[in-house]
Motif scaffolding. Structure first.
Motif, PDB file in Angstrom:
ATOM      1  N   HIS A  19       2.284  -0.918  -6.555  1.00  0.00           N
ATOM      2  CA  HIS A  19       1.616  -1.235  -5.286  1.00  0.00           C
ATOM      3  C   HIS A  19       0.189  -1.688  -5.583  1.00  0.00           C
ATOM      4  CE1 HIS A  19       4.623   1.915  -4.477  1.00  0.00           C
ATOM      5  NE2 HIS A  19       4.910   1.152  -3.435  1.00  0.00           N
ATOM      6  N   GLN A  20      -0.401  -2.415  -4.672  1.00  0.00           N
ATOM      7  CA  GLN A  20      -1.769  -2.883  -4.871  1.00  0.00           C
ATOM      8  C   GLN A  20      -2.819  -1.982  -4.244  1.00  0.00           C
ATOM      9  OE1 GLN A  20      -3.010  -5.307  -6.938  1.00  0.00           O
ATOM     10  NE2 GLN A  20      -0.922  -5.014  -7.647  1.00  0.00           N
ATOM     11  N   GLY A  21      -2.390  -1.011  -3.457  1.00  0.00           N
ATOM     12  CA  GLY A  21      -3.349  -0.114  -2.831  1.00  0.00           C
ATOM     13  C   GLY A  21      -2.752   1.260  -2.594  1.00  0.00           C
ATOM     14  N   LEU A  22      -3.626   2.213  -2.309  1.00  0.00           N
ATOM     15  CA  LEU A  22      -3.221   3.578  -1.998  1.00  0.00           C
ATOM     16  C   LEU A  22      -3.873   3.982  -0.689  1.00  0.00           C
ATOM     17  CD1 LEU A  22      -3.806   5.207  -5.500  1.00  0.00           C
ATOM     18  CD2 LEU A  22      -1.622   4.492  -4.521  1.00  0.00           C
ATOM     19  N   ALA A  72      -6.384   0.245 -13.934  1.00  0.00           N
ATOM     20  CA  ALA A  72      -6.367  -0.817 -14.947  1.00  0.00           C
ATOM     21  C   ALA A  72      -5.199  -1.765 -14.705  1.00  0.00           C
ATOM     22  CB  ALA A  72      -6.286  -0.215 -16.353  1.00  0.00           C
ATOM     23  N   LEU A  73      -4.047  -1.240 -14.326  1.00  0.00           N
ATOM     24  CA  LEU A  73      -2.886  -2.099 -14.051  1.00  0.00           C
ATOM     25  C   LEU A  73      -3.038  -2.829 -12.720  1.00  0.00           C
ATOM     26  CD1 LEU A  73      -0.049   0.270 -15.296  1.00  0.00           C
ATOM     27  CD2 LEU A  73      -0.853  -1.835 -16.394  1.00  0.00           C
ATOM     28  N   ARG A  74      -3.588  -2.172 -11.713  1.00  0.00           N
ATOM     29  CA  ARG A  74      -3.756  -2.824 -10.408  1.00  0.00           C
ATOM     30  C   ARG A  74      -4.754  -3.977 -10.488  1.00  0.00           C
ATOM     31  NH1 ARG A  74      -5.705   1.551  -6.753  1.00  0.00           N
ATOM     32  NH2 ARG A  74      -6.032  -0.150  -5.315  1.00  0.00           N
ATOM     33  N   VAL A 130       0.847  -1.190   0.000  1.00  0.00           N
ATOM     34  CA  VAL A 130       0.000   0.000   0.000  1.00  0.00           C
ATOM     35  C   VAL A 130       0.882   1.238   0.000  1.00  0.00           C
ATOM     36  CG1 VAL A 130      -1.764   1.282   1.266  1.00  0.00           C
ATOM     37  CG2 VAL A 130      -1.856  -1.216   1.198  1.00  0.00           C
ATOM     38  N   ARG A 131       0.656   2.116  -0.941  1.00  0.00           N
ATOM     39  CA  ARG A 131       1.438   3.353  -1.084  1.00  0.00           C
ATOM     40  C   ARG A 131       0.735   4.480  -0.337  1.00  0.00           C
ATOM     41  NH1 ARG A 131       4.362   6.064  -5.535  1.00  0.00           N
ATOM     42  NH2 ARG A 131       4.963   8.044  -4.607  1.00  0.00           N
ATOM     43  N   ASN A 132       1.454   5.135   0.562  1.00  0.00           N
ATOM     44  CA  ASN A 132       0.936   6.319   1.251  1.00  0.00           C
ATOM     45  C   ASN A 132       1.111   7.527   0.351  1.00  0.00           C
ATOM     46  OD1 ASN A 132       0.224   5.112   3.805  1.00  0.00           O
ATOM     47  ND2 ASN A 132       2.407   4.935   4.199  1.00  0.00           N
ATOM     48  N   LEU A 133       0.021   8.207   0.065  1.00  0.00           N
ATOM     49  CA  LEU A 133       0.099   9.391  -0.785  1.00  0.00           C
ATOM     50  C   LEU A 133       0.586  10.578   0.032  1.00  0.00           C
ATOM     51  CD1 LEU A 133      -3.230   9.078  -2.789  1.00  0.00           C
ATOM     52  CD2 LEU A 133      -0.922   8.561  -3.576  1.00  0.00           C
ATOM     53  N   ASP A 134       1.572  11.309  -0.507  1.00  0.00           N
ATOM     54  CA  ASP A 134       2.020  12.559   0.099  1.00  0.00           C
ATOM     55  C   ASP A 134       1.779  13.668  -0.933  1.00  0.00           C
ATOM     56  OD1 ASP A 134       4.075  12.318  -1.792  1.00  0.00           O
ATOM     57  OD2 ASP A 134       5.552  11.684  -0.316  1.00  0.00           O
ATOM     58  N   ALA A 135       2.153  14.899  -0.594  1.00  0.00           N
ATOM     59  CA  ALA A 135       1.865  16.034  -1.470  1.00  0.00           C
ATOM     60  C   ALA A 135       2.489  15.846  -2.851  1.00  0.00           C
ATOM     61  CB  ALA A 135       2.360  17.324  -0.825  1.00  0.00           C
ATOM     62  N   GLN A 137       4.628   9.462 -16.623  1.00  0.00           N
ATOM     63  CA  GLN A 137       4.443  10.341 -15.460  1.00  0.00           C
ATOM     64  C   GLN A 137       4.186   9.514 -14.197  1.00  0.00           C
ATOM     65  OE1 GLN A 137       4.937  13.738 -15.470  1.00  0.00           O
ATOM     66  NE2 GLN A 137       5.699  13.160 -17.490  1.00  0.00           N
ATOM     67  N   LEU A 138       3.389   8.484 -14.333  1.00  0.00           N
ATOM     68  CA  LEU A 138       3.147   7.592 -13.180  1.00  0.00           C
ATOM     69  C   LEU A 138       4.442   6.911 -12.745  1.00  0.00           C
ATOM     70  CD1 LEU A 138      -0.252   5.985 -14.250  1.00  0.00           C
ATOM     71  CD2 LEU A 138       0.123   7.475 -12.266  1.00  0.00           C
ATOM     72  N   ALA A 139       5.260   6.516 -13.709  1.00  0.00           N
ATOM     73  CA  ALA A 139       6.541   5.876 -13.385  1.00  0.00           C
ATOM     74  C   ALA A 139       7.470   6.856 -12.671  1.00  0.00           C
ATOM     75  CB  ALA A 139       7.198   5.337 -14.655  1.00  0.00           C
ATOM     76  N   ALA A 140       7.478   8.115 -13.112  1.00  0.00           N
ATOM     77  CA  ALA A 140       8.339   9.125 -12.493  1.00  0.00           C
ATOM     78  C   ALA A 140       7.989   9.343 -11.023  1.00  0.00           C
ATOM     79  CB  ALA A 140       8.235  10.438 -13.259  1.00  0.00           C
ATOM     80  N   HIS A 141       6.739   9.075 -10.670  1.00  0.00           N
ATOM     81  CA  HIS A 141       6.288   9.235  -9.280  1.00  0.00           C
ATOM     82  C   HIS A 141       6.212   7.900  -8.538  1.00  0.00           C
ATOM     83  CE1 HIS A 141       5.152  13.179 -10.877  1.00  0.00           C
ATOM     84  NE2 HIS A 141       5.321  13.575  -9.626  1.00  0.00           N
ATOM     85  N   GLY A 142       6.689   6.827  -9.158  1.00  0.00           N
ATOM     86  CA  GLY A 142       6.779   5.539  -8.481  1.00  0.00           C
ATOM     87  C   GLY A 142       5.496   4.736  -8.393  1.00  0.00           C
ATOM     88  N   PHE A 143       4.488   5.074  -9.198  1.00  0.00           N
ATOM     89  CA  PHE A 143       3.227   4.335  -9.157  1.00  0.00           C
ATOM     90  C   PHE A 143       3.234   3.102 -10.051  1.00  0.00           C
ATOM     91  CE2 PHE A 143       1.834   8.559  -7.756  1.00  0.00           C
ATOM     92  CZ  PHE A 143       1.190   8.198  -6.579  1.00  0.00           C
ATOM     93  N   VAL A 144       3.981   3.145 -11.149  1.00  0.00           N
ATOM     94  CA  VAL A 144       4.079   2.001 -12.062  1.00  0.00           C
ATOM     95  C   VAL A 144       5.551   1.726 -12.344  1.00  0.00           C
ATOM     96  CG1 VAL A 144       1.825   2.449 -13.132  1.00  0.00           C
ATOM     97  CG2 VAL A 144       3.891   3.350 -14.200  1.00  0.00           C
TER      98      VAL A 144
END
Length: 192
Positions: free
Chosen positions: A85-88, A31-33, A9-14, A60-67
């Protein structure tokens, strides 16, 4: 309420929220999750977008570590992506952040989550006749209105999440199983 740490689970920050808070990026990540690794072209077809747009937003998602890359899938120039990650986990303090851009991103993110949940339910309602009879008996769309304090509401949320967590441990891999979406919404309303 403090949630236990979960590496899936990824904790969202600013900063990460600003990288995610875009309708197409959120759709791509979902869609990927939920659908597994895919290429930008496959995602474009699935979401009715151009492959150029999906490629840009995946980067852009990759640059922020989401994919991340799914190299075991790629052959030649074909680039496969998967969710990191599988969750946020959304931190409510983002709604009162000192930066108005972060507050706007937080508000947009929550509205997109609500829209996606409504879309999930609408998709089920529109396609339920295609599912076996046992699934047409095993679904729920209910609501309740209770008169609770904020403290009791937080307690109810924690208990609902605890019940869902017990079912994570019971996941089965047989042919009769399907992914089941669970949406909970607890919020105050005005009554006359």
């Amino acid at each position: 309420m403090t949630e236990p740490e979960d590496p899936q689970v990824r904790n969202l920050d600013a900063r990460s929220l600003r990288g995610l808070a875009h309708p197409l990026r959120m759709q791509l990540l979902d869609a990927l999750r939920f659908g597994g690794p895919a290429t930008a072209s496959q995602l474009a077809e699935r979401l009715g977008e151009s492959s150029g747009a999906t490629s840009y937003h995946l980067r852009q998602l990759a640059a922020h570590g989401f994919v991340v890359d799914a190299p075991e899938r790629g052959k030649g120039r074909e680039r496969w992506w998967q969710a990191a990650h599988q969750g946020l986990r959304f931190d409510d303090s983002l709604l009162t952040h000192t930066d108005p851009v972060v507050r706007g991103a937080a508000d947009m993110y929550l509205h997109e989550v609500a829209t996606a949940q409504i879309r999930n339910l609408s998709t089920w309602l529109g396609s339920r006749a295609e599912w076996p009879e046992e699934w047409n008996r095993a679904w729920d769309m209910s609501s309740a209105t209770l008169r609770l304090t904020p403290e009791l509401t937080e307690e109810l949320i924690a208990k609902l999440h605890a019940v869902v967590d017990t079912y994570r441990e019971l996941a089965v891999e047989d042919d009769s199983a399907a992914h089941v979406r669970i949406h909970t919404h607890l919020f105050p309303i005005e009554t006359d």
